[in-house]
Each structure stands twice: as structure tokens, then as C-alpha cells.
Design a protein around this motif. Structure first.
Motif, PDB file in Angstrom:
ATOM      1  N   CYS A  79      31.299  -5.510  11.454  1.00 28.42           N
ATOM      2  CA  CYS A  79      31.865  -4.634  10.432  1.00 28.42           C
ATOM      3  C   CYS A  79      33.381  -4.732  10.274  1.00 28.42           C
ATOM      4  CB  CYS A  79      31.500  -3.187  10.749  1.00 28.42           C
ATOM      5  SG  CYS A  79      29.741  -2.909  10.897  1.00 28.42           S
ATOM      6  N   THR A  80      33.997  -5.694  10.912  1.00 23.32           N
ATOM      7  CA  THR A  80      35.447  -5.806  10.882  1.00 23.32           C
ATOM      8  C   THR A  80      35.842  -7.091  10.176  1.00 23.32           C
ATOM      9  OG1 THR A  80      35.511  -4.657  13.000  1.00 23.32           O
ATOM     10  CG2 THR A  80      37.503  -5.776  12.344  1.00 23.32           C
ATOM     11  N   PRO A  81      36.849  -7.040   9.278  1.00 26.65           N
ATOM     12  CA  PRO A  81      37.310  -8.281   8.634  1.00 26.65           C
ATOM     13  C   PRO A  81      37.824  -9.284   9.662  1.00 26.65           C
ATOM     14  CG  PRO A  81      38.308  -6.348   7.604  1.00 26.65           C
ATOM     15  CD  PRO A  81      37.576  -5.873   8.801  1.00 26.65           C
ATOM     16  N   LYS A  82      37.777 -10.565   9.317  1.00 27.76           N
ATOM     17  CA  LYS A  82      38.110 -11.585  10.312  1.00 27.76           C
ATOM     18  C   LYS A  82      39.562 -11.544  10.761  1.00 27.76           C
ATOM     19  CE  LYS A  82      38.264 -15.347   6.976  1.00 27.76           C
ATOM     20  NZ  LYS A  82      37.755 -16.665   6.665  1.00 27.76           N
ATOM     21  N   LYS A  83      40.491 -11.094   9.900  1.00 30.19           N
ATOM     22  CA  LYS A  83      41.881 -11.001  10.364  1.00 30.19           C
ATOM     23  C   LYS A  83      42.009  -9.932  11.445  1.00 30.19           C
ATOM     24  CE  LYS A  83      43.096  -8.167   6.385  1.00 30.19           C
ATOM     25  NZ  LYS A  83      43.840  -8.075   5.160  1.00 30.19           N
ATOM     26  N   GLU A  84      41.244  -8.837  11.329  1.00 27.18           N
ATOM     27  CA  GLU A  84      41.281  -7.803  12.357  1.00 27.18           C
ATOM     28  C   GLU A  84      40.483  -8.225  13.588  1.00 27.18           C
ATOM     29  OE1 GLU A  84      40.181  -4.074  10.598  1.00 27.18           O
ATOM     30  OE2 GLU A  84      41.931  -4.077   9.280  1.00 27.18           O
ATOM     31  N   GLN A  85      39.442  -9.037  13.403  1.00 31.52           N
ATOM     32  CA  GLN A  85      38.724  -9.584  14.556  1.00 31.52           C
ATOM     33  C   GLN A  85      39.659 -10.449  15.391  1.00 31.52           C
ATOM     34  OE1 GLN A  85      35.460 -11.733  12.821  1.00 31.52           O
ATOM     35  NE2 GLN A  85      34.145  -9.934  12.729  1.00 31.52           N
ATOM     36  N   ASN A  86      40.445 -11.288  14.723  1.00 32.12           N
ATOM     37  CA  ASN A  86      41.405 -12.133  15.440  1.00 32.12           C
ATOM     38  C   ASN A  86      42.452 -11.289  16.159  1.00 32.12           C
ATOM     39  OD1 ASN A  86      40.379 -14.729  14.858  1.00 32.12           O
ATOM     40  ND2 ASN A  86      41.251 -14.632  12.814  1.00 32.12           N
ATOM     41  N   ARG A  87      42.940 -10.241  15.498  1.00 32.56           N
ATOM     42  CA  ARG A  87      43.929  -9.373  16.139  1.00 32.56           C
ATOM     43  C   ARG A  87      43.321  -8.647  17.341  1.00 32.56           C
ATOM     44  NH1 ARG A  87      47.904  -6.222  12.233  1.00 32.56           N
ATOM     45  NH2 ARG A  87      49.222  -6.399  14.061  1.00 32.56           N
ATOM     46  N   PHE A  88      42.045  -8.282  17.247  1.00 37.91           N
ATOM     47  CA  PHE A  88      41.376  -7.598  18.349  1.00 37.91           C
ATOM     48  C   PHE A  88      41.256  -8.510  19.560  1.00 37.91           C
ATOM     49  CE2 PHE A  88      37.691  -5.902  20.634  1.00 37.91           C
ATOM     50  CZ  PHE A  88      38.056  -4.575  20.750  1.00 37.91           C
ATOM     51  N   ILE A  89      40.813  -9.746  19.342  1.00 38.53           N
ATOM     52  CA  ILE A  89      40.667 -10.695  20.462  1.00 38.53           C
ATOM     53  C   ILE A  89      42.040 -11.007  21.070  1.00 38.53           C
ATOM     54  CG2 ILE A  89      39.995 -13.043  21.051  1.00 38.53           C
ATOM     55  CD1 ILE A  89      37.463 -12.151  20.166  1.00 38.53           C
ATOM     56  N   GLU A  90      43.051 -11.231  20.217  1.00 34.27           N
ATOM     57  CA  GLU A  90      44.402 -11.475  20.733  1.00 34.27           C
ATOM     58  C   GLU A  90      44.899 -10.267  21.527  1.00 34.27           C
ATOM     59  OE1 GLU A  90      46.905 -12.412  17.426  1.00 34.27           O
ATOM     60  OE2 GLU A  90      45.917 -14.318  17.037  1.00 34.27           O
ATOM     61  N   GLY A  91      44.591  -9.064  21.044  1.00 40.39           N
ATOM     62  CA  GLY A  91      45.015  -7.851  21.735  1.00 40.39           C
ATOM     63  C   GLY A  91      44.371  -7.699  23.097  1.00 40.39           C
ATOM     64  N   LEU A  92      43.089  -8.046  23.203  1.00 42.37           N
ATOM     65  CA  LEU A  92      42.422  -7.986  24.512  1.00 42.37           C
ATOM     66  C   LEU A  92      43.071  -8.947  25.488  1.00 42.37           C
ATOM     67  CD1 LEU A  92      38.658  -7.795  23.473  1.00 42.37           C
ATOM     68  CD2 LEU A  92      40.041  -5.973  24.466  1.00 42.37           C
ATOM     69  N   GLU A  93      43.385 -10.155  25.008  1.00 46.13           N
ATOM     70  CA  GLU A  93      44.049 -11.134  25.872  1.00 46.13           C
ATOM     71  C   GLU A  93      45.440 -10.641  26.283  1.00 46.13           C
ATOM     72  OE1 GLU A  93      43.923 -14.626  23.439  1.00 46.13           O
ATOM     73  OE2 GLU A  93      41.797 -14.977  23.857  1.00 46.13           O
ATOM     74  N   GLU A  94      46.161 -10.008  25.345  1.00 46.55           N
ATOM     75  CA  GLU A  94      47.496  -9.508  25.649  1.00 46.55           C
ATOM     76  C   GLU A  94      47.446  -8.355  26.660  1.00 46.55           C
ATOM     77  OE1 GLU A  94      49.094  -8.497  21.850  1.00 46.55           O
ATOM     78  OE2 GLU A  94      49.489 -10.595  21.306  1.00 46.55           O
ATOM     79  N   VAL A  95      46.436  -7.489  26.562  1.00 49.77           N
ATOM     80  CA  VAL A  95      46.303  -6.389  27.519  1.00 49.77           C
ATOM     81  C   VAL A  95      46.105  -6.940  28.921  1.00 49.77           C
ATOM     82  CG1 VAL A  95      44.753  -4.536  28.275  1.00 49.77           C
ATOM     83  CG2 VAL A  95      45.502  -4.623  25.922  1.00 49.77           C
ATOM     84  N   ASP A  96      45.220  -7.908  29.052  1.00 50.09           N
ATOM     85  CA  ASP A  96      44.966  -8.481  30.376  1.00 50.09           C
ATOM     86  C   ASP A  96      46.199  -9.218  30.899  1.00 50.09           C
ATOM     87  OD1 ASP A  96      43.028  -8.430  32.353  1.00 50.09           O
ATOM     88  OD2 ASP A  96      42.419 -10.488  31.946  1.00 50.09           O
ATOM     89  N   THR A  97      46.877  -9.962  30.034  1.00 46.81           N
ATOM     90  CA  THR A  97      48.086 -10.675  30.449  1.00 46.81           C
ATOM     91  C   THR A  97      49.185  -9.695  30.858  1.00 46.81           C
ATOM     92  OG1 THR A  97      47.540 -12.473  28.936  1.00 46.81           O
ATOM     93  CG2 THR A  97      49.810 -12.357  29.707  1.00 46.81           C
ATOM     94  N   TYR A  98      49.353  -8.622  30.092  1.00 44.57           N
ATOM     95  CA  TYR A  98      50.373  -7.615  30.407  1.00 44.57           C
ATOM     96  C   TYR A  98      50.084  -6.967  31.761  1.00 44.57           C
ATOM     97  CZ  TYR A  98      53.474  -3.606  29.775  1.00 44.57           C
ATOM     98  OH  TYR A  98      54.452  -2.656  29.929  1.00 44.57           O
ATOM     99  N   ALA A  99      48.815  -6.639  32.018  1.00 44.22           N
ATOM    100  CA  ALA A  99      48.459  -6.016  33.292  1.00 44.22           C
ATOM    101  C   ALA A  99      48.681  -6.987  34.444  1.00 44.22           C
ATOM    102  CB  ALA A  99      47.005  -5.553  33.261  1.00 44.22           C
ATOM    103  N   ARG A 100      48.341  -8.258  34.244  1.00 47.53           N
ATOM    104  CA  ARG A 100      48.537  -9.246  35.307  1.00 47.53           C
ATOM    105  C   ARG A 100      50.024  -9.490  35.560  1.00 47.53           C
ATOM    106  NH1 ARG A 100      43.775 -11.762  36.744  1.00 47.53           N
ATOM    107  NH2 ARG A 100      42.100 -11.568  35.222  1.00 47.53           N
TER     108      ARG A 100
END
Length: 193
Positions: A79-100
Motif C-alpha cells: 500500500c505504499t508508493p515505491k519512493k516511500e518504500q525506498n525511503r523506508f528501507i533506507e531508513g531501516l538501514e540508517e537506524v541500524d547503522t546509527y545504533a551500531r
């Protein structure tokens, strides 16, 4: 060399670099995301812990107890447009990188205080702009990562059985029939026309 030509050349070179960066950024946002089941299953624990940070368990059940991770994954994939899907996946990676980077461990392994600090950082970073800049940003880039995560977490929690019955005031039959209601002095009656 003439000073004006040198300044003009520098401005042209920096403009070309900025245009190239913007083009690559837009290409990455509008490309079709690889949202196969294996990729999002790799982020399942991260999504669960991030949702629990947004709606923690107190005297009512939290997001983890409501089991909203499959809902979030389904909403992102279907249900999410592909530009927001890309931002979501990038955001998950950034959260994990920030925590590490800051805590030397994955987000899911951090303490509750550390998880709250990471979530506060991304909430502050992903705050939408106000006014016309916000409208243009939303139209071109879509919602930011943390806005998407909070939106789907709240919707998933409020529509889950645990969230609706224990977290919210649940009325199985909304409303009841009252045949005769006394009006207060000066109160107007309801009219349909």
C-alpha cells in the motif's frame, strides 16, 4: 587566467556536481525497490523493536504484544508508493547503522533508553517541513522514514485486537438507541433539512 572565468568555472562545476547528486538521489528513490520476502524478514526484528519503542508496553499492551510487525510489512509492500518504500528501507538501514555507530550493537540489542535515544534522533531528523517547502517535499519525496513507521505503527496498533480491546476504549456496538432525549433550555433541535 581571469578571476571571473575562474569563479564562473567553479560555480559551473559545483552546479554540475549538485545536479548529478540530485539525479542519482531521485533515481534511487524512484527505482523499483527489491521488497522480496527475504529482505523484509531480515528487518522483522528491527521493525518489531522500533514499533515497541514507539508504543511501549505499560499497563496496556505495547506494539510487540499486539503483533503489528506483519501489518507494517504488508502495508509497506502493498500500500505504499515505491519512493516511500525506498525511503523506508533506507531508513531501516540508517537506524541500524546509527545504533551500531553510537552504541556498538544492533538496534534490537540496545537497551530501552538507547532505543529511545535512537528513535528520538530519527523523529527529530525526519520531521516534515512546514508551509510550501513541506508540501513540495511531500509531493516530490513522499513521507520520510519515521513518519511512515509511526503512521503504520499507530494504525496497526489501533486496529489490532490487543490494541482495540486493551489499549483503547472498545465498544462492541458503537452507539445505542435513546428514544426520548430531554433538551436543555435554549438547545436547538437537530434538523436534516
Amino acid at each position: 587566467m581571469n578571476r571571473r572565468k575562474a569563479i564562473g568555472s567553479l560555480l559551473l562545476l559545483s552546479g554540475a556536481g549538485a545536479a548529478t547528486w540530485a539525479g542519482l538521489r531521485f533515481r534511487s528513490l524512484y527505482s523499483t525497490p527489491a521488497l522480496d520476502k527475504l529482505q523484509l524478514d531480515a528487518y522483522r526484528e528491527l521493525i518489531t523493536e522500533l514499533a515497541e519503542t514507539i508504543i511501549p508496553a505499560t499497563d496496556t499492551p505495547g506494539a510487540k504484544a499486539a503483533g503489528i510487525t506483519p501489518f507494517i510489512i504488508r502495508m509497506v509492500t502493498d500500500c505504499t508508493p515505491k519512493k516511500e518504500q525506498n525511503r523506508f528501507i533506507e531508513g531501516l538501514e540508517e537506524v541500524d547503522t546509527y545504533a551500531r555507530t553510537h552504541y556498538k550493537k544492533a538496534f534490537a540489542r540496545c537497551t530501552a533508553e538507547q532505543q529511545e535515544a535512537v528513535a528520538a534522533h530519527f523523529e527529530k531528523r525526519d520531521r516534515p517541513y512546514k508551509g510550501i517547502a513541506g508540501k513540495i517535499s511531500h509531493k516530490v519525496l513522499g513521507d520520510s522514514f519515521f513518519v511512515i513507521m509511526k503512521k503504520y505503527t499507530v494504525i496497526g496498533y489501533c486496529t489490532s485486537m490487543e490494541g482495540a480491546t486493551h489499549g483503547l476504549a472498545y465498544d462492541y456496538v458503537p452507539g445505542h438507541y435513546t428514544g426520548s432525549v430531554l433538551l436543555k433550555p435554549g438547545q436547538r433541535a437537530w434538523a436534516t433539512e
